[in-house]
Design a protein around this motif. Sequence first.
Motif, PDB file in Angstrom:
ATOM      1  N   ASP A   1       0.839  -1.212   0.000  1.00  0.00           N
ATOM      2  CA  ASP A   1       0.000   0.000   0.000  1.00  0.00           C
ATOM      3  C   ASP A   1       0.866   1.252   0.000  1.00  0.00           C
ATOM      4  OD1 ASP A   1      -2.320  -1.494  -0.004  1.00  0.00           O
ATOM      5  OD2 ASP A   1      -2.643  -1.332   2.168  1.00  0.00           O
ATOM      6  N   ASP A   2       1.945   1.222   0.771  1.00  0.00           N
ATOM      7  CA  ASP A   2       2.877   2.352   0.825  1.00  0.00           C
ATOM      8  C   ASP A   2       3.458   2.607  -0.562  1.00  0.00           C
ATOM      9  OD1 ASP A   2       4.774   4.279   1.462  1.00  0.00           O
ATOM     10  OD2 ASP A   2       5.794   3.084   2.977  1.00  0.00           O
ATOM     11  N   PHE A   3       3.843   1.539  -1.242  1.00  0.00           N
ATOM     12  CA  PHE A   3       4.379   1.695  -2.602  1.00  0.00           C
ATOM     13  C   PHE A   3       3.340   2.337  -3.522  1.00  0.00           C
ATOM     14  CE2 PHE A   3       4.545  -0.030  -6.936  1.00  0.00           C
ATOM     15  CZ  PHE A   3       5.666   0.655  -7.385  1.00  0.00           C
ATOM     16  N   LYS A   4       2.123   1.822  -3.489  1.00  0.00           N
ATOM     17  CA  LYS A   4       1.086   2.346  -4.379  1.00  0.00           C
ATOM     18  C   LYS A   4       0.838   3.832  -4.110  1.00  0.00           C
ATOM     19  CE  LYS A   4      -0.985  -2.166  -4.814  1.00  0.00           C
ATOM     20  NZ  LYS A   4      -1.782  -3.124  -4.096  1.00  0.00           N
ATOM     21  N   THR A   5       0.781   4.196  -2.838  1.00  0.00           N
ATOM     22  CA  THR A   5       0.546   5.593  -2.466  1.00  0.00           C
ATOM     23  C   THR A   5       1.715   6.474  -2.874  1.00  0.00           C
ATOM     24  OG1 THR A   5      -0.810   4.884  -0.597  1.00  0.00           O
ATOM     25  CG2 THR A   5       0.068   7.132  -0.519  1.00  0.00           C
ATOM     26  N   THR A   6       2.921   6.048  -2.561  1.00  0.00           N
ATOM     27  CA  THR A   6       4.109   6.848  -2.850  1.00  0.00           C
ATOM     28  C   THR A   6       4.342   6.979  -4.353  1.00  0.00           C
ATOM     29  OG1 THR A   6       5.097   6.116  -0.769  1.00  0.00           O
ATOM     30  CG2 THR A   6       6.584   7.112  -2.370  1.00  0.00           C
ATOM     31  N   SER A   7       4.188   5.888  -5.087  1.00  0.00           N
ATOM     32  CA  SER A   7       4.415   5.965  -6.539  1.00  0.00           C
ATOM     33  C   SER A   7       3.337   6.811  -7.214  1.00  0.00           C
ATOM     34  CB  SER A   7       4.495   4.573  -7.156  1.00  0.00           C
ATOM     35  OG  SER A   7       3.274   3.884  -7.044  1.00  0.00           O
ATOM     36  N   GLU A   8       2.110   6.705  -6.744  1.00  0.00           N
ATOM     37  CA  GLU A   8       1.029   7.511  -7.334  1.00  0.00           C
ATOM     38  C   GLU A   8       1.238   8.990  -7.030  1.00  0.00           C
ATOM     39  OE1 GLU A   8      -2.035   8.348  -9.777  1.00  0.00           O
ATOM     40  OE2 GLU A   8      -1.033   6.425  -9.557  1.00  0.00           O
ATOM     41  N   LYS A   9       1.696   9.298  -5.825  1.00  0.00           N
ATOM     42  CA  LYS A   9       1.994  10.684  -5.457  1.00  0.00           C
ATOM     43  C   LYS A   9       3.103  11.228  -6.360  1.00  0.00           C
ATOM     44  CE  LYS A   9       3.746  13.357  -1.569  1.00  0.00           C
ATOM     45  NZ  LYS A   9       4.322  13.253  -0.221  1.00  0.00           N
ATOM     46  N   SER A  10       4.122  10.427  -6.595  1.00  0.00           N
ATOM     47  CA  SER A  10       5.225  10.865  -7.448  1.00  0.00           C
ATOM     48  C   SER A  10       4.752  11.030  -8.891  1.00  0.00           C
ATOM     49  CB  SER A  10       6.394   9.883  -7.321  1.00  0.00           C
ATOM     50  OG  SER A  10       6.690   9.202  -8.468  1.00  0.00           O
TER      51      SER A  10
ATOM     52  N   THR B   1       1.674  11.831  -9.831  1.00  0.00           N
ATOM     53  CA  THR B   1       0.840  13.036  -9.864  1.00  0.00           C
ATOM     54  C   THR B   1       1.710  14.292  -9.906  1.00  0.00           C
ATOM     55  OG1 THR B   1      -0.894  11.885  -8.652  1.00  0.00           O
ATOM     56  CG2 THR B   1      -0.996  14.288  -8.654  1.00  0.00           C
ATOM     57  N   GLU B   2       2.760  14.322  -9.095  1.00  0.00           N
ATOM     58  CA  GLU B   2       3.692  15.462  -9.090  1.00  0.00           C
ATOM     59  C   GLU B   2       4.358  15.619 -10.456  1.00  0.00           C
ATOM     60  OE1 GLU B   2       4.767  17.953  -6.874  1.00  0.00           O
ATOM     61  OE2 GLU B   2       2.878  17.361  -5.938  1.00  0.00           O
ATOM     62  N   PHE B   3       4.750  14.512 -11.054  1.00  0.00           N
ATOM     63  CA  PHE B   3       5.390  14.536 -12.363  1.00  0.00           C
ATOM     64  C   PHE B   3       4.456  15.142 -13.402  1.00  0.00           C
ATOM     65  CE2 PHE B   3       6.373  12.611 -16.468  1.00  0.00           C
ATOM     66  CZ  PHE B   3       7.737  12.836 -16.571  1.00  0.00           C
ATOM     67  N   MET B   4       3.173  14.752 -13.358  1.00  0.00           N
ATOM     68  CA  MET B   4       2.203  15.246 -14.343  1.00  0.00           C
ATOM     69  C   MET B   4       1.965  16.744 -14.206  1.00  0.00           C
ATOM     70  SD  MET B   4      -0.577  12.178 -14.960  1.00  0.00           S
ATOM     71  CE  MET B   4      -1.305  12.256 -13.341  1.00  0.00           C
ATOM     72  N   LYS B   5       2.127  17.292 -13.011  1.00  0.00           N
ATOM     73  CA  LYS B   5       1.951  18.735 -12.811  1.00  0.00           C
ATOM     74  C   LYS B   5       2.957  19.529 -13.637  1.00  0.00           C
ATOM     75  CE  LYS B   5       0.260  18.743  -8.054  1.00  0.00           C
ATOM     76  NZ  LYS B   5       0.606  19.118  -6.669  1.00  0.00           N
ATOM     77  N   TYR B   6       4.153  18.988 -13.752  1.00  0.00           N
ATOM     78  CA  TYR B   6       5.232  19.723 -14.404  1.00  0.00           C
ATOM     79  C   TYR B   6       5.522  19.249 -15.831  1.00  0.00           C
ATOM     80  CZ  TYR B   6       5.839  21.260  -9.643  1.00  0.00           C
ATOM     81  OH  TYR B   6       5.618  21.780  -8.386  1.00  0.00           O
ATOM     82  N   HIS B   7       4.862  18.218 -16.263  1.00  0.00           N
ATOM     83  CA  HIS B   7       5.076  17.685 -17.601  1.00  0.00           C
ATOM     84  C   HIS B   7       3.718  17.471 -18.272  1.00  0.00           C
ATOM     85  CE1 HIS B   7       8.721  16.579 -15.370  1.00  0.00           C
ATOM     86  NE2 HIS B   7       9.333  16.807 -16.524  1.00  0.00           N
TER      87      HIS B   7
ATOM     88  N   GLY C   1       0.773  17.024 -20.806  1.00  0.00           N
ATOM     89  CA  GLY C   1       0.672  16.248 -22.022  1.00  0.00           C
ATOM     90  C   GLY C   1       1.273  14.856 -21.914  1.00  0.00           C
ATOM     91  N   MET C   2       2.041  14.620 -20.879  1.00  0.00           N
ATOM     92  CA  MET C   2       2.622  13.291 -20.684  1.00  0.00           C
ATOM     93  C   MET C   2       1.794  12.527 -19.664  1.00  0.00           C
ATOM     94  SD  MET C   2       6.693  13.987 -20.582  1.00  0.00           S
ATOM     95  CE  MET C   2       7.091  12.276 -20.721  1.00  0.00           C
ATOM     96  N   ILE C   3       1.564  11.276 -19.934  1.00  0.00           N
ATOM     97  CA  ILE C   3       0.832  10.434 -18.991  1.00  0.00           C
ATOM     98  C   ILE C   3       1.767   9.296 -18.575  1.00  0.00           C
ATOM     99  CG2 ILE C   3      -1.194   8.993 -18.601  1.00  0.00           C
ATOM    100  CD1 ILE C   3      -2.592  10.631 -20.798  1.00  0.00           C
ATOM    101  N   PRO C   4       2.410   9.466 -17.440  1.00  0.00           N
ATOM    102  CA  PRO C   4       3.348   8.429 -16.987  1.00  0.00           C
ATOM    103  C   PRO C   4       2.621   7.176 -16.490  1.00  0.00           C
ATOM    104  CG  PRO C   4       3.208  10.186 -15.371  1.00  0.00           C
ATOM    105  CD  PRO C   4       2.347  10.589 -16.538  1.00  0.00           C
ATOM    106  N   ALA C   5       3.321   6.087 -16.580  1.00  0.00           N
ATOM    107  CA  ALA C   5       2.744   4.796 -16.179  1.00  0.00           C
ATOM    108  C   ALA C   5       2.552   4.723 -14.669  1.00  0.00           C
ATOM    109  CB  ALA C   5       3.655   3.667 -16.639  1.00  0.00           C
ATOM    110  N   HIS C   6       1.581   3.936 -14.285  1.00  0.00           N
ATOM    111  CA  HIS C   6       1.360   3.661 -12.867  1.00  0.00           C
ATOM    112  C   HIS C   6       2.436   2.696 -12.372  1.00  0.00           C
ATOM    113  CE1 HIS C   6      -2.637   5.472 -12.504  1.00  0.00           C
ATOM    114  NE2 HIS C   6      -2.847   5.034 -13.740  1.00  0.00           N
ATOM    115  N   GLY C   7       2.693   2.708 -11.063  1.00  0.00           N
ATOM    116  CA  GLY C   7       3.579   1.720 -10.463  1.00  0.00           C
ATOM    117  C   GLY C   7       5.053   1.997 -10.647  1.00  0.00           C
ATOM    118  N   CYS C   8       5.411   3.263 -10.888  1.00  0.00           N
ATOM    119  CA  CYS C   8       6.820   3.641 -11.012  1.00  0.00           C
ATOM    120  C   CYS C   8       7.045   4.926 -10.222  1.00  0.00           C
ATOM    121  CB  CYS C   8       7.182   3.908 -12.466  1.00  0.00           C
ATOM    122  SG  CYS C   8       7.036   2.468 -13.524  1.00  0.00           S
ATOM    123  N   PHE C   9       8.294   5.127  -9.847  1.00  0.00           N
ATOM    124  CA  PHE C   9       8.651   6.379  -9.186  1.00  0.00           C
ATOM    125  C   PHE C   9       9.116   7.365 -10.241  1.00  0.00           C
ATOM    126  CE2 PHE C   9       9.533   3.277  -5.747  1.00  0.00           C
ATOM    127  CZ  PHE C   9       8.625   3.772  -4.824  1.00  0.00           C
TER     128      PHE C   9
END
Length: 188
Positions: free
Chosen positions: A19-28, A30-36, A38-46
């Motif tokens: 659960d910690d991984f899912k929350t932390t990776s999703e938070k990362s 979401t942050e990535f999408m704020k600054y990029h 048009g890009m849709i990054p994959a789920h489950g990655c940092f």
Amino acid sequence: MTQREARARLKDLIAKWADDFKTTSEKSRTEFMKYHSGMIPAHGCFYGNEARAEFERRCWEYQAQAEKILQEQLQQLRDKMVDPPSEEAINTIKLLSLRTDLTHKEVELLLDKYGDNDQAYRAIASVAAEKGVMGYASPLDEKIKDMEALISVVNRTLTATSAEGGHAGEGFIAMLNMQIDSTLSDVA
């Protein structure tokens, strides 16, 4: 702690890690999408070293907690290896050593009766082997090997790399839980 309690605590810890991984990776993500845009990054990655490093630090804590639970269980198994047999078992083993032959059936019946104690089990198996009746390895040896293997698997699993590799997913967690159930089965 009983094996049942250890099993429950370990499964809860692994679920918390996933659960910690899912929350932390999703938070990362979401942050990535704020600054990029048009890009849709994959789920489950940092996305970013900071999120990964933060999660990896927590992984060390998860590993330490799992190690403590499993090492306690391993020590309980090792302690069973040196428990002395009962007087009745000792006398029976002495009597067996005076015999010139034994059958597999006799050995199996004796192991059923006295084999809960590892020292008695080993002594009966040793006398049986001397009399030509082979094939009785200590179940406790296998239990210890299984526990050592589980410790290794859990330590390799509770990492950021493993989580990103899909090991925080439900399928892998279910397989790991089966190994936990098998290893911590209240039998030994």
